[in-house]
Design an enzyme around this catalytic site. Sequence first.
Site, short mmCIF file in Angstrom:
data_model
loop_
_atom_site.label_atom_id
_atom_site.label_comp_id
_atom_site.label_asym_id
_atom_site.label_seq_id
_atom_site.Cartn_x
_atom_site.Cartn_y
_atom_site.Cartn_z
CD GLU A 298 -67.86 14.30 37.13
OE1 GLU A 298 -67.16 14.86 38.04
OE2 GLU A 298 -69.25 13.93 37.41
CG HIS A 299 -69.11 9.53 37.88
ND1 HIS A 299 -68.53 8.74 38.12
CD2 HIS A 299 -69.11 10.87 38.44
CE1 HIS A 299 -68.16 9.61 39.64
NE2 HIS A 299 -67.85 10.43 39.28
#
Length: 399
Positions: A298-299
């Site tokens: 996601e990040h």
Amino acid sequence: MRVSRGDLLSLLRKATDMDQYVDRVRGIINDVKEHGDEALLRLTSELDGVKLSSIELSQSELRALASGIEPRVREALDEVMASVESFNTGVKPRDFEDYHRGLRRGVKWVPLSRVGLYVPKGYFSTLVMTGVLAKVAGVEEIIAVTPPRRDGLIDPEIAYVALRLNARVFRVGGAQAVAALAFGTESVPRVDKIIGPGNAYVQAAKLLVSSHVGIDGVEGPTELVTCADPGIKPITVALDLAAQLEHAGAVGVVVTWSEGYLTAIEDELSKLTNAPYFSTLVNEPSECVNVINEVAPEHASIWGVKIPIEGIRNAGAVSIMAPSALVDYAAGPSHVLPTGGSARWRGVLTPMDFMKPIAYVEPTSGDEARRLGELGAVLGLREGFRRHSEALTNWINEE
């Protein structure tokens, strides 16, 4: 946990058993479909411990709640909403049109008529990171659902953002809120698409209703892979990871090529959090990008490592020499991001998620357009679609 790069992916991708959640929420969804508002009020009492007489908050109630917001928080929200709006105005898809072989052809982008935004209790930033995009896209009606507090109200920040967005707000959460958005009730209007994060029950409900309404995706826990050069202070990297580990069930990975430096980061993390995470060593800086692309987090955050952004193919959002929390709150991109490895085929939420493309064609030059029709007639006949071919041939002959 210190792991080898070879073991990292298998440890990260232990399958979540969504079946157990699907089975639990199926009955809730059917209950809401059958009993509407009565079911929402009853389930809110049973599951949230909050007894309500009505579900929607009126504009006057929202204004009264919003009046309690702290001035510095209001100022921060105003500036952040402007940041998110300016960024997403830039990435909003544009209409396209050209002329080719006697055809005027194009795609027009049309905003969805009504969207439902799921806002976890107290997560006013999520309303910013979804609602502002809906506004930029031109969505006609924004419906926000959020679980009520124990006093039956919602946080003033959510009320303030909702007023800024001209959104309707309903005090209901969980799978019952998803069902209400998907099928509608006496109070809650049916929407075209449901967007927003939530716990496993919310995600399971989104999965169940996805054949009836659009969804942004089925999301899992927060993820961060951070790659760091030993020249960066260990506390800087540790705080970046610890920030994401504040989320329940979050997945964190630290990558570097110096064992001593990795130990120093681990020591700092031990002072900041008890949440589990993974750490791994690579042979050289260039391998960091391979880890990111393999994990598809996601990040991803990059501290001092010379990685060209073009080399990163699988990540929701990349923070370079800045904590990933900057994306979560203020930088401009939405913090609604793909999880569970889905960054291999999905990306950050943008206004495109609140719009749909419609293609159109119109003949402008008879001869060239007829030639394309002839080609289509040949291909249609070859595939066994006789009427397709006849329709094209008839049109050609009438021109």
